[in-house]
Write an enzyme that holds these catalytic residues in place. Structure first.
Site, PDB file in Angstrom:
ATOM      1  N   ASP A 105       0.857  -1.175   0.000  1.00  0.00           N
ATOM      2  CA  ASP A 105       0.000   0.000   0.000  1.00  0.00           C
ATOM      3  C   ASP A 105       0.896   1.229   0.000  1.00  0.00           C
ATOM      4  O   ASP A 105       1.621   1.464   0.957  1.00  0.00           O
ATOM      5  CB  ASP A 105      -0.894  -0.011   1.236  1.00  0.00           C
ATOM      6  CG  ASP A 105      -1.878   1.140   1.216  1.00  0.00           C
ATOM      7  OD1 ASP A 105      -2.707   1.185   0.304  1.00  0.00           O
ATOM      8  OD2 ASP A 105      -1.796   1.993   2.119  1.00  0.00           O
ATOM      9  N   ASN A 112     -11.820  -1.319  11.524  1.00  0.00           N
ATOM     10  CA  ASN A 112     -13.036  -1.251  10.714  1.00  0.00           C
ATOM     11  C   ASN A 112     -14.164  -1.949  11.452  1.00  0.00           C
ATOM     12  O   ASN A 112     -14.027  -3.106  11.848  1.00  0.00           O
ATOM     13  CB  ASN A 112     -12.805  -1.942   9.372  1.00  0.00           C
ATOM     14  CG  ASN A 112     -11.702  -1.262   8.585  1.00  0.00           C
ATOM     15  OD1 ASN A 112     -11.934  -0.239   7.961  1.00  0.00           O
ATOM     16  ND2 ASN A 112     -10.501  -1.809   8.645  1.00  0.00           N
ATOM     17  N   ARG A 128     -19.338   0.546   6.991  1.00  0.00           N
ATOM     18  CA  ARG A 128     -18.089   0.122   7.624  1.00  0.00           C
ATOM     19  C   ARG A 128     -17.423   1.386   8.124  1.00  0.00           C
ATOM     20  O   ARG A 128     -17.026   2.230   7.323  1.00  0.00           O
ATOM     21  CB  ARG A 128     -17.174  -0.574   6.609  1.00  0.00           C
ATOM     22  CG  ARG A 128     -15.761  -0.833   7.127  1.00  0.00           C
ATOM     23  CD  ARG A 128     -14.842  -1.433   6.068  1.00  0.00           C
ATOM     24  NE  ARG A 128     -14.596  -0.551   4.945  1.00  0.00           N
ATOM     25  CZ  ARG A 128     -13.385  -0.081   4.588  1.00  0.00           C
ATOM     26  NH1 ARG A 128     -12.319  -0.417   5.258  1.00  0.00           N
ATOM     27  NH2 ARG A 128     -13.254   0.711   3.546  1.00  0.00           N
TER      28      ARG A 128
END
Lengths: 64, 504
Positions: free
Chosen positions: B96, B160, B245
């Site tokens: 990422d 989350n 979420r």
């Protein structure tokens, strides 16, 4: 292969029970001090040498 | 009734390659993940590359504040060309931006998340071993589970939570902001010095958290700059009519398992209480962003925080009152939404134990709270070597606390209490949780890897030979469990059989 793995599953609840049965020990101040001394002895051995360069070179761009 | 608080944690890791000046973090992260995935026995069958992540449902630019004009915020980019693998435990392991990142599978409760967070650490450790074998002699790849390079660059540990779409976003903002600011007293991982412009090491020798100083806004869509306390990314990875979420970006990476347990457990309870309309006293803050910094900078935990009503409260007082309300809620509504009585009561008990310890003698929770454990080491070292806070060795200790190499990790030597066994965590590196849809994802990868073309959070794409590719949607995070599909997965010997039995 699924059969064996389904039976032998990760079961965090078992650890919940265990953790409740054996709560964290309340250690005396002296015991804590002795533990810390042992830890600091060990840290003197494992601490990165050349701390200044080591820390300077730690650059992490592009994170969220 | 509150929905089950299904939860996952994404951890961006700090990365370094030693023994060379010629390395870049994107290549090193790719090498790390490929080295791990390529060396896993089973699951991948005859494939030479990991199962690809399916980006079709990714929309990180969607904003929960649907009243805002689209030009209000720049949507984050998705980097679809970087390494992106799905693991047999249902986790995602990928590059990422310039960091390796691992997302746990969806977990049903705070104890399950501790198990899979520990599994993620063990996956990282194994990845370093495999990566070093692939690097030229003399080079070593090192991972850190932290959130800041202490030079102004931060990277996230995001939680989350599955929330009810019917819960108005404004209530989430009001209800969660105060908790996020005050929970720092037990979620902080500790940091030597400060990264805020205008402040020096003399002003802030040590603080509770790694992340607090990197927050500049109360509410917003950004995650890489001008970070907001409440992130509005509206990407449910589930049925968007029913679910939200909540992408929580304020937390520190914890090495202390009790801290991870409480970070997720107390927040799960808070969101369940909001859904049950049971949070009567939310204690809104007058000015959340500076207060977030203030809490992180206050080692006494006694600083008076300015409340919206003109009064002041300490972070401890706020947390004790949230706990009191949580206890009342548990009596009136039960604990099913946060994983049942056993885990729910354990959250309440540990919450009280840690708050009481922090109030009476913070050192008494050195085995439970990272910033306390780290401070104890730093203070001990200072006393032994008679050095000041600006000694570079203290910064090295601070960093090395988060080093994931077992030979160097200071957290591993700090006497932190564990809630899960490493034997179970090692198994959880490969086995999915049984009580969320991660079970279906993980088991399909174990049994039918050669037929899985791609997977993501809410679907799997199968190649069934001559027919077109078949996508199996998984829009219900609480379905696809061993209870729902265990027998079907067991009986199906081919992917076609599986799809027939599923009626897909």
């Amino acid at each position: 292969m699924a059969e064996r793995e389904q039976i032998k599953k990760p079961s965090p609840r078992r650890d919940a029970a265990k953790a409740e049965q054996a709560p964290a020990k309340s250690e005396s101040g002296e015991k804590l001090k002795a533990d810390l001394d042992d830890l600091l002895d060990e840290i003197d051995d494992v601490l990165e040498t050349n701390a200044e360069d080591f820390v300077k070179s730690y650059i992490q761009k592009g994170g969220q | 009734m509150a929905l089950p608080k299904i939860v996952g944690i994404e951890t961006e890791l700090g990365i370094m390659v030693r023994g060379t000046s010629e390395w870049n973090p994107v290549s090193a992260s790719s090498l790390l993940i490929n080295a791990y995935v390529g060396n896993q026995p089973g699951g991948l069958d005859d494939r030479t590359s990991p199962i690809a992540w399916d980006f079709v449902d990714e929309m990180p630019g969607a904003d929960a504040r649907d009243y805002l004009p689209p030009e209000f915020a720049m949507p984050p980019e998705i980097e679809t060309h970087l390494v992106n693998a799905v693991l047999t435990n249902g986790a995602r392991y990928y590059v990422d931006h310039a960091h390796p990142e691992i997302s746990t599978p969806e977990c049903r409760d705070a104890l399950s998340i501790v198990l899979y967070d520990r599994a993620a650490e063990l996956i990282a450790v194994e990845s370093m071993v495999q990566a070093d074998a692939a690097l030229p002699p003399g080079q070593e790849l090192i991972l850190y589970k932290d959130n800041s390079d202490r030079k102004g660059n931060a990277y996230g540990t995001h939680e989350n939570y599955l929330l009810d779409r019917l819960l108005p976003f404004g209530q989430i903002i009001t209800g969660a902001t105060t908790h996020f600011v005050t929970r720092q007293i037990f979620t902080g991982s500790g940091k030597v010095g400060t990264e805020l412009p205008g402040l020096t090491q003399q002003d802030i020798p040590y603080q509770l958290t790694q992340r607090a100083e990197h927050f500049e806004e109360e509410v917003g869509l950004e995650t890489t700059l001008k970070r907001p306390i409440i992130n509005t990314r509206d990407e449910p990875h589930a049925d968007s009519q029913r679910y939200r979420r909540l992408h929580v970006i304020v937390g520190d990476a914890n090495l202390a398992q009790v801290a991870t347990f409480l970070k997720v457990g107390t927040s799960s309870i808070l969101f369940a209480m909001l859904e049950d309309h049971a949070l009567e006293r939310m204690h809104p803050l007058a000015d959340p962003v500076p207060t977030m910094h203030q809490v992180s900078h206050d080692l006494t935990l006694r600083a008076p925080l300015e409340m919206d009503n003109g009064k002041t409260m300490t972070a401890l007082e706020v947390q004790f009152d949230l706990l009191a309300q949580a206890k009342e809620w548990s009596q009136s509504h039960g604990l099913e939404s946060v994983g049942g009585d056993e885990v729910g009561n354990m959250i309440l008990e540990r919450w009280e134990q840690v708050l009481t310890g922090l109030e009476s003698d913070p050192d008494s929770v050195a085995a439970q709270v990272d910033w306390v454990a780290k401070k104890r080491i730093l203070e001990g070292f200072r006393e032994r070597h008679d050095c000041d806070w600006d000694d570079p060795r203290l910064r090295a200790l601070d960093l090395q606390y988060h080093d994931l190499r077992p030979t160097k990790s200071l957290a591993a030597r700090a006497g932190l209490e564990t809630l899960v066994d490493d034997v179970d965590a090692l198994e959880a590196c490969h086995e999915p949780p049984e009580d969320t849809r991660a079970y279906f994802r993980g088991k399909c990868l174990q049994k039918f890897a050669s037929s899985v073309v791609a997977a993501n959070w809410d679907s799997i794409v199968f190649d069934v030979g001559d027919d077109p590719l078949r996508r199996v949607p998984m829009l219900e995070p609480g379905r696809g469990t061993v209870e729902h599909v265990g027998a079907i997965l067991e009986e199906a010997s081919t992917v076609n059989e599986l799809l027939d039995k599923l009626g897909a």
